[in-house]
Design a protein around this motif. Structure first.
Motif, PDB file in Angstrom:
ATOM      1  N   SER A  41       9.635  10.369   8.760  1.00  0.00           N
ATOM      2  CA  SER A  41       8.521  10.299   9.706  1.00  0.00           C
ATOM      3  C   SER A  41       7.420   9.393   9.184  1.00  0.00           C
ATOM      4  N   GLN A  42       7.270   9.341   7.854  1.00  0.00           N
ATOM      5  CA  GLN A  42       6.264   8.451   7.272  1.00  0.00           C
ATOM      6  C   GLN A  42       6.618   6.994   7.557  1.00  0.00           C
ATOM      7  N   GLU A  71       6.105   2.002  11.407  1.00  0.00           N
ATOM      8  CA  GLU A  71       6.855   1.212  12.382  1.00  0.00           C
ATOM      9  C   GLU A  71       8.058   0.502  11.764  1.00  0.00           C
ATOM     10  N   ALA A  72       8.545   1.027  10.648  1.00  0.00           N
ATOM     11  CA  ALA A  72       9.740   0.445  10.052  1.00  0.00           C
ATOM     12  C   ALA A  72      10.980   0.982  10.752  1.00  0.00           C
ATOM     13  N   ILE A 127      18.854   1.591   4.647  1.00  0.00           N
ATOM     14  CA  ILE A 127      18.697   2.880   5.306  1.00  0.00           C
ATOM     15  C   ILE A 127      18.147   2.716   6.718  1.00  0.00           C
ATOM     16  N   ASP A 128      18.799   3.364   7.681  1.00  0.00           N
ATOM     17  CA  ASP A 128      18.377   3.328   9.087  1.00  0.00           C
ATOM     18  C   ASP A 128      17.355   4.454   9.291  1.00  0.00           C
ATOM     19  N   ILE A 129      16.121   4.071   9.610  1.00  0.00           N
ATOM     20  CA  ILE A 129      15.058   5.067   9.736  1.00  0.00           C
ATOM     21  C   ILE A 129      15.254   5.948  10.964  1.00  0.00           C
ATOM     22  N   TYR A 130      15.822   5.395  12.031  1.00  0.00           N
ATOM     23  CA  TYR A 130      15.991   6.184  13.246  1.00  0.00           C
ATOM     24  C   TYR A 130      17.193   7.105  13.163  1.00  0.00           C
ATOM     25  N   LYS A 131      18.268   6.595  12.574  1.00  0.00           N
ATOM     26  CA  LYS A 131      19.449   7.454  12.422  1.00  0.00           C
ATOM     27  C   LYS A 131      19.326   8.362  11.200  1.00  0.00           C
ATOM     28  N   GLN A 132      18.315   8.047  10.381  1.00  0.00           N
ATOM     29  CA  GLN A 132      18.032   8.847   9.183  1.00  0.00           C
ATOM     30  C   GLN A 132      19.241   8.921   8.254  1.00  0.00           C
ATOM     31  N   GLN A 133      19.849   7.794   8.023  1.00  0.00           N
ATOM     32  CA  GLN A 133      20.968   7.763   7.074  1.00  0.00           C
ATOM     33  C   GLN A 133      21.161   6.367   6.496  1.00  0.00           C
ATOM     34  N   THR A 134      21.878   6.317   5.361  1.00  0.00           N
ATOM     35  CA  THR A 134      22.227   5.032   4.751  1.00  0.00           C
ATOM     36  C   THR A 134      23.333   4.396   5.572  1.00  0.00           C
ATOM     37  N   GLY A 194       0.805  -1.223   0.000  1.00  0.00           N
ATOM     38  CA  GLY A 194       0.000   0.000   0.000  1.00  0.00           C
ATOM     39  C   GLY A 194       0.834   1.266   0.000  1.00  0.00           C
ATOM     40  N   VAL A 195       2.175   1.107   0.051  1.00  0.00           N
ATOM     41  CA  VAL A 195       3.016   2.295   0.167  1.00  0.00           C
ATOM     42  C   VAL A 195       3.208   2.945  -1.197  1.00  0.00           C
ATOM     43  N   VAL A 196       2.901   4.231  -1.275  1.00  0.00           N
ATOM     44  CA  VAL A 196       3.003   4.964  -2.528  1.00  0.00           C
ATOM     45  C   VAL A 196       4.405   5.539  -2.719  1.00  0.00           C
TER      46      VAL A 196
END
Lengths: 177, 429, 287
Positions: free
Chosen positions: B90-91, B96-97, B120-127, B76-78
């Motif tokens: 934030s999306q 919860e990824a 990509i690390d979603i919490y650290k916001q970097q590759t 469902g992810v656009v």
């Protein structure tokens, strides 16, 4: 002074930038492996040797030596020969003692529960138990070979069909009959 | 003068504020075993054939099977980021990824593709990791497994096994048998041996180039060693009686085998060329299923000297024998994890056959599966998964993986094949 | 023109020189300030009984040679000696002063000690008195009839039991975080409330620690975090002690970040105690 400050600032920025991202890797994969040759197993059997010394008439005529009585059955996880089979075993012992050229193979089997190898050993124990019963009637080991098939020929539905006991057996087979 | 005073005052302030206040300390014991939620987007294909972007399903399958990851449903992810700069962090957090894998496939020339990917690390916001592979179209699954391995190693610290092979026996047409090898997830099956008689106990050599197995083609069990690449094989053991249960030593120079020419199943050692046969254990009971410790100093095996089958170990230096399993009346099929810390085996628990693990340091026992007719468990070479046999409806037996944290059980997609006797090949460096 | 240039140079030099002096003085000030912030350590002062006297030379054999050498350098030596003497005198004076101050402090210490010893003696006396009273009581009990004796023993046991239970419940109350804020207040902060929030923070973070990535051994890691009143992190968590397992360090850092916003008290006094925290992790527990 200003120039040196700029230089150090640039260097610092460069170093900071290097910290996070991993180096890229570009490598060709190994080419796919060549088609593997499939081996065909060797199923050829040797030619049978027939000789009047084998007293086949006796083997084929005696009801105690009949093919429908060649199975000795055992309890779960056990390899003790029950008394009810001793008459048949004794008859086979008599035949072997009278026919030194005759060779017998005892094949041990189990029901399908448990591992293949352990059941191979258990089947072997059953075959050996029958051999030892023959030994007790004076038969020499040179005329007996013991092998095991373990659970390879067991019925996978024996629990549902309540027939697992049929798989727990040792079979007597003659090399020539 | 004013400037001078300023400097003094600043210095004073600096020193007064640098007096350290005592920090509150919070001690956190333990944690919670969980699966890391990871989103793996379909790779974008440029000029490459259709559906090749589904490499992401290979990666999702791998990471999911390990039991340490939970691949999210991204249908469902656009959003379709091409790099970490285009990621709306934030999306993804709201989904919860914790991690995201994106990639692209470029068509280079005839049948050649280039696959580029990023973790990509979603919490650290970097590759945190990226890579590139070049290969043929039909190698897309292999490339997917390589990506999974890299991601797995980065995030868990352990070696990935997604590139490894397995072997198993297939029974077909009711009385015919095949020895097959395949990718660990059941794809790309190749047949090594075709026989009218049973085949059991296939075992990979430590270098992964050969397989030892037991064949009944001579109307009795004998042991062969077959070279995988060439198909050439040689008869290792055909002594009087049974020859079975081959187990390679960790250095690949010898095998422990089971012979019955002294009438009972006993364990022997033999060199790979068939020479120097030595008896190990003297026993009136059944001793079978030898399995080496990773340091090559001990051999674990099954014996019924205590009545029912239990697992014992033999020390090659001291010749000492000691019992290992004490829980339950029926324990067999031992094998050790690569680090020697866990014992994997088959146990009968309340009439049901289940896969069990014993921690050799604490002796704690954990039942990994529920039965009722599970069989033949083997470790993945990184010790994180177990491959085992279970009986399905009717007469078919199937194989599947279970993660050792117990969180994920999955069958291998082998269709209606009747399969048994699995073996897991080594990690290739 | 030359004259002007010279002046400019001089100005530069003068400025540089003054800057250097200022810097030197500033550094001196820093060190002296730093030195002053430490509490004086009396034990380290060297006490001299008197003005320093040259020690007697025991080696009589060597003296003749030395005398010759001395004669040769008398002038230089004399002036040097004079200077040294002056210096020594100054140092001696300073040291004398210090010594006197130290003696004063030592004396004060002694007085304090004596006071303490007196107090201890008095306590001992009290205890002795108490013991005497107990003895008398016992004797009285012994004199009474058997039934009364038994009754009193039973009653005494009841009292002791109640006292023990009271002590236990007091201990329990101290361990539990105070929900009503009735516990003792230390330094202006309610420790019960503080412990409650520490427990909440601990529980929230613990739920997110995926210890599967930390192997099987008893390892520890430590992080330092700073928080905003909203419960969100100020900056990134700082690892102060690594577990030496990269995937474990990553997993714990992730757990901290994932736990935002952390539960924090609204009271600013309490918050100030919790805004900087030291987190110690034992992902596989402790032995």
């Amino acid at each position: 002074m200003k120039k040196s400050i700029l230089l150090t600032a640039l260097l610092g920025a460069l170093l900071a930038g290097c910290a996070s991202t991993e180096l890229q890797e570009s490598q060709p994969l190994n080419p796919p492996q060549p088609e593997l040759q499939s081996m065909q197993a060797d199923d050829n059997q040797g030619t049978a040797y027939t000789s009047p010394d084998l007293n086949l008439q006796e083997l084929r005529g005696n009801p105690l030596l009949a093919k429908d009585k060649r199975g000795i059955y055992f309890d779960f996880n056990k390899y003790v020969v029950k008394q009810e089979y001793m008459e048949v075993i004794q008859a086979h012992a008599k035949y072997l003692n009278e026919t030194p050229a005759a060779n017998m193979k005892i094949q041990g089997n189990t029901d399908y529960r448990g591992s293949h190898e352990y059941n191979l050993s258990l089947g072997q124990k059953r075959a050996v138990a029958v051999k030892e019963a023959l030994n007790s009637f004076g038969v020499d080991d040179s005329q007996i070979e013991t092998v095991s098939y373990g659970k390879e020929y067991a019925n996978l539905d024996c629990v549902e069909q309540n027939s697992c006991g049929e798989d727990r057996r040792a079979d007597i087979v003659y090399t020539v009959e | 003068m004013n400037k001078f005073l300023h400097i003094i005052f600043a210095g004073f302030l600096f020193f007064s504020s640098s007096v350290i206040h005592a920090l509150e300390v919070i001690e956190i014991l333990g944690g919670k075993a969980s699966q890391i939620p990871i989103a793996v987007m379909p790779f974008k294909s440029f000029g490459a054939q259709k559906d090749i972007g589904k490499i992401n399903s290979v990666i999702k399958g791998d990471l999911g099977r390990s039991g340490l990851f939970y691949p999210l449903d991204t249908r469902g992810v656009v959003a379709s980021p091409n790099s970490d700069k285009e990621v709306n962090f934030s999306q993804w957090k709201s989904l919860e990824a914790q991690f995201l894998i994106i990639g692209r496939i470029d068509f280079i020339q005839k049948e050649q593709i280039k696959v580029s990917w990023s973790l990509i690390d979603i919490y650290k916001q970097q590759t945190v990791l990226s890579g590139e592979y070049v290969g043929k179209n039909n190698q897309i699954r292999a490339i997917g497994h390589k990506v999974s391995d890299k991601v797995y190693e980065r995030l868990t610290g352990s070696k990935g096994v997604f590139h490894t092979k397995i072997a198993f026996v297939e029974k077909y047409n009711n009385q015919k048998f095949k020895l097959n090898i395949a990718d660990y997830d059941g794809y790309n099956i190749t047949t090594l041996l075709d026989s009218k008689m049973p085949i059991i106990s296939p075992r990979w050599s430590p270098d992964g180039k050969k397989i030892a197995y037991v064949s009944f083609e001579k109307e009795k069990p004998v042991i062969y060693i077959q070279e995988i690449a060439t198909g050439k094989r040689k008869l290792l053991a055909n002594f009087k009686g049974n020859n079975s249960a081959p187990a390679w030593s960790p250095d690949g120079k010898r095998l422990a085998i089971v012979l019955t020419y002294s009438t009972n199943s006993q364990i022997y050692l033999i060199n790979t060329d068939g020479s120097d046969v030595k008896r190990l254990v003297r026993s009136r009971s059944i001793t079978t299923e030898p399995s080496w410790s990773p340091d090559g100093k001990e051999i674990y095996y099954t014996s019924n000297q205590g009545g029912g089958p239990q697992i014992y170990k033999f020390n090659l230096e001291s010749s000492e024998v000691s019992r290992v399993t004490f829980e339950g009346k029926y324990n067999l099929y031992p094998s050790l994890s690569y680090d020697g810390k866990l014992l994997l085996y088959l146990t009968q628990d309340q009439g049901k056959f289940k896969v069990a693990l014993q921690n050799l340091q604490s002796n704690q026992v954990l039942k990994l599966t529920k039965g009722p007719l599970d069989e033949a468990p083997v470790f993945a070479p990184n010790g994180h998964m177990v491959l085992f046999v279970y009986k399905n409806y009717g007469k078919t037996t199937k194989i599947g993986t279970v993660s050792i944290n117990g969180l994920k059980i999955d069958p291998l997609p082998l269709g209606s094949r009747q399969v048994q006797e699995p073996a897991w090949g080594p990690i290739k460096n | 023109m030359k004259f002007l240039k010279l002046e400019n140079n001089d100005e530069l030099q003068a400025n540089l020189f003054s800057f250097a002096i200022h810097l030197a003085l500033f550094l001196v000030m820093i060190f002296s300030v730093g030195w002053q912030t430490k509490t004086p350590y009396y034990g380290e002062v060297e006490l001299w009984d008197s003005v320093p006297v040259q020690k007697k030379i025991n080696k009589t054999q060597a003296t003749p040679k030395k005398k010759i050498k001395q004669k040769q350098n008398t002038k230089v030596q004399k002036s040097a000696e004079a200077k040294a003497k002056a210096k020594a005198q100054k140092e001696a004076d300073i040291k004398l002063k210090k010594k006197k101050a130290a003696e004063k402090r030592a004396a004060e210490k002694k007085a304090k000690k004596l006071k303490k010893q007196k107090a201890i003696k008095e306590l001992k006396k009290k205890v002795l008195k108490q013991e005497k009273i107990d003895k008398l009581k016992k004797e009285m009990l012994e004199k009474e009839k058997v039934e009364r004796l038994q009754q009193q023993i039973i009653e005494q046991q009841k009292i002791e039991k109640m006292q023990a239970e009271l002590r236990e419940s007091e201990l329990k109350q101290q361990k539990k975080p105070a929900l009503e804020g009735e516990n003792e207040v230390k330094g202006g902060v309610n420790t019960g409330e503080l412990n409650k929030y520490k427990l909440l923070i601990q529980q929230k973070i613990q739920q997110n620690v995926n210890q599967q990535l930390c192997g099987l051994d008893y390892i520890t890691l430590e992080f330092r975090i700073s928080l905003m009143p909203t419960g969100e992190l100020l900056g990134q968590p700082k690892m102060t002690k690594s577990s030496n397992i990269n995937s474990c360090d990553d997993a714990v850092e992730r757990a901290i970040i994932q736990s935002q916003p952390l539960p924090l008290p609204k009271d600013s006094g309490l918050f100030s105690k919790l805004k900087n925290l030291e987190l110690k992790f034992h992902p596989n527990g402790v032995e």
